[in-house]
Design an enzyme around this catalytic site. Structure first.
Site, PDB file in Angstrom:
ATOM      1  N   GLU A  55      -9.213  14.553 -20.440  1.00 32.33           N
ATOM      2  CA  GLU A  55      -8.770  13.225 -20.908  1.00 32.33           C
ATOM      3  C   GLU A  55      -9.773  12.167 -20.413  1.00 32.33           C
ATOM      4  O   GLU A  55     -10.295  12.285 -19.300  1.00 32.33           O
ATOM      5  CB  GLU A  55      -7.401  12.944 -20.264  1.00 32.33           C
ATOM      6  CG  GLU A  55      -6.838  11.560 -20.484  1.00 32.33           C
ATOM      7  CD  GLU A  55      -5.590  11.283 -19.603  1.00 32.33           C
ATOM      8  OE1 GLU A  55      -5.531  11.757 -18.453  1.00 32.33           O
ATOM      9  OE2 GLU A  55      -4.676  10.591 -20.097  1.00 32.33           O
ATOM     10  N   LYS A 151      -2.507  10.006 -27.656  1.00 32.78           N
ATOM     11  CA  LYS A 151      -1.502  10.328 -26.634  1.00 32.78           C
ATOM     12  C   LYS A 151      -0.190   9.580 -26.882  1.00 32.78           C
ATOM     13  O   LYS A 151      -0.181   8.345 -27.011  1.00 32.78           O
ATOM     14  CB  LYS A 151      -2.071   9.964 -25.257  1.00 32.78           C
ATOM     15  CG  LYS A 151      -1.186  10.321 -24.081  1.00 32.78           C
ATOM     16  CD  LYS A 151      -1.940  10.018 -22.778  1.00 32.78           C
ATOM     17  CE  LYS A 151      -1.160  10.384 -21.536  1.00 32.78           C
ATOM     18  NZ  LYS A 151      -1.940  10.132 -20.300  1.00 32.78           N
ATOM     19  N   CYS A 220      -2.739  15.046 -21.148  1.00 34.52           N
ATOM     20  CA  CYS A 220      -2.194  14.856 -19.809  1.00 34.52           C
ATOM     21  C   CYS A 220      -0.672  14.843 -19.744  1.00 34.52           C
ATOM     22  O   CYS A 220      -0.034  15.870 -19.819  1.00 34.52           O
ATOM     23  CB  CYS A 220      -2.797  13.607 -19.170  1.00 34.52           C
ATOM     24  SG  CYS A 220      -2.524  13.603 -17.386  1.00 34.52           S
TER      25      CYS A 220
HETATM   26  N1  CDV Z   1      -3.029  10.601 -16.984  1.00 33.98           N
HETATM   27  C1  CDV Z   1      -1.729  10.969 -16.878  1.00 33.98           C
HETATM   28  O1  CDV Z   1      -1.011  11.033 -17.870  1.00 33.98           O
HETATM   29  N2  CDV Z   1      -1.266  11.212 -15.631  1.00 33.98           N
HETATM   30  C2  CDV Z   1       0.106  11.545 -15.351  1.00 33.98           C
HETATM   31  C3  CDV Z   1       0.509  11.126 -13.967  1.00 33.98           C
HETATM   32  C4  CDV Z   1       0.472   9.680 -13.777  1.00 33.98           C
HETATM   33  C5  CDV Z   1       1.901  11.629 -13.641  1.00 33.98           C
HETATM   34  C6  CDV Z   1       0.368  13.028 -15.520  1.00 33.98           C
HETATM   35  O2  CDV Z   1       1.393  13.366 -16.126  1.00 33.98           O
HETATM   36  O3  CDV Z   1      -0.376  13.865 -15.015  1.00 33.98           O
END
Ligand code: CDV
Length: 370
Positions: A55, A151, A220
């Site tokens: 990401e 996202k 993510c």
């Molecule tokens: N970049 C992200 O989406 N990070 C989140 C953290 C903040 C919990 C994740 O789900 O890994």
């Protein structure tokens, strides 16, 4: 742990997770691009066909900072469909795709997208923009972007916490939630003998009714949401590509330390990461390629845990460092068939008439008090 070894893969595909070590605020775009092209060179030496990057791969994870609005633009790539400009034309990204095309490698990569909008006549300004946390899939055979995802699950807040020492996660400030849904797509040129729209099956066999690999992308925090994986599962996804920047150790909103050592906190973050990717790969009978930006970015620790996961839920291969590291595996897409045809044969076993709450409700509705 490796899944069972077998004689001859039926639909082999050599894939790599291109884990990246930290990208600091002061690192130049050129230096980061050089690192990414170096990972592609390594991939070529291993005969890799698809490389997945993290990401927001090209820059530091900037949503941890409260930035001056006039400094935000430099983290973004411009998408300007009116003028035929997309990520593939960005001077910050084009060299990566050109290099991938030369090497014959497909690339999935995350970036910050600034999508320009042409406003209606009478508006204050002619153009405005909407910003997304996005990723694209570049096909070396097509010499084009064939898949795009924005996202959907944005963690964090719009406004920063005010307590000194509080950890900031400002994705809701810098990005809008994605508006493309979870669009699976087929990546051309990766497997031999893929069935096409107009091809006729002449020799029935275990792979003769299979088309080009079906790919889905997550970013993510999305990997923690079963709904996201299931929407891909319902499109027959075979490989989910997911890049991430996951904080290894965060203070509370009050700025206080959590009630764990940093080491224990990081171990728990890794546990949740592995649970999410392994369980959802299993429950949707797909491979997943999960790729970290890791190490400490200007002192802010990110977990590693880059791994390639089998449809049975096994970790096939995992990164050993918190630096730039290529994690390579040759997978057999035919390994998706068992789960898709048996335990998770959705058409036989799903009961959507009982799943209404999943789409009708956002938050929890508890049963009445006794
Ligand atoms: N970049 C992200 O989406 N990070 C989140 C953290 C903040 C919990 C994740 O789900 O890994």
């Amino acid at each position: 742990m490796s899944p069972s070894t077998k004689n001859k893969p039926q639909r082999p595909l050599t894939v790599a997770a291109a884990q990246m070590g930290p990208v600091h605020l002061a690192d130049s775009r050129q230096a980061v691009l050089n690192r990414m092209c170096g990972l592609l060179d390594q991939a070529a030496e291993h005969g890799v066909q698809l490389v997945v990057f993290p990401e927001l791969a090209f820059t530091t994870f900037f949503p941890r900072y409260l930035l001056d609005p006039k400094d935000v633009g430099r983290y973004f790539e411009i998408e300007d469909p009116q003028n035929g400009l997309g990520i593939a034309q960005s001077p910050n990204v084009k060299p990566l795709f050109d290099h991938a095309a030369r090497l014959g490698i497909d690339v999935c990569v995350g970036y910050a997208e600034r999508s320009l909008q042409t406003n209606k006549p009478g508006s204050d300004s002619q153009t405005s923009h909407i910003d997304y946390n996005s990723c694209v899939y570049y096909s070396a055979q097509a010499r084009a972007v064939v898949g795009k995802y924005r996202k959907i699950h944005l963690p964090g807040a719009v406004e920063p916490y005010t307590a000194p020492g509080a950890f900031q996660q400002l994705e809701k400030r810098y990005f809008r939630p994605g508006d493309l849904g979870f669009p699976a797509f087929r990546a051309p040129g990766l497997v031999e003998g893929a069935l096409k729209k107009d091809s006729k099956v002449t020799a029935p066999g275990p792979t003769s009714d299979k088309g080009d690999p079906i790919i889905g992308m997550l970013i993510c925090n999305d990997r923690r949401w079963a709904e996201a994986w299931r929407v891909y599962g319902l499109q027959g996804v075979e490989v989910v590509c997911c890049g991430y920047n996951t904080t290894a150790f965060a203070t509370k909103a009050t700025g206080e330390m959590v009630d764990m050592t940093p080491e224990d906190a990081e171990e728990e973050v890794l546990l949740h990461h592995r649970l999410s990717c392994q369980a959802n790969s299993y429950m949707n009978a797909c491979f997943s390629i999960n790729v970290a930006k890791t190490g400490a970015e200007d002192g802010n620790p990110l977990v590693g845990g880059t791994m390639i996961v089998h449809p049975n839920g096994h970790i096939i291969k995992e990164a050993e460092t918190k630096e730039d590291e290529l994690v390579v595996a040759t997978i057999d897409l035919a390994d998706c068939d068992r789960g898709k045809g048996k335990t998770f044969a959705f058409h036989k076993h799903r009961k959507p008439e009982h799943y209404g709450a999943i789409v009708e409700q956002v938050g929890v509705v508890e049963p009445e008090l006794l």
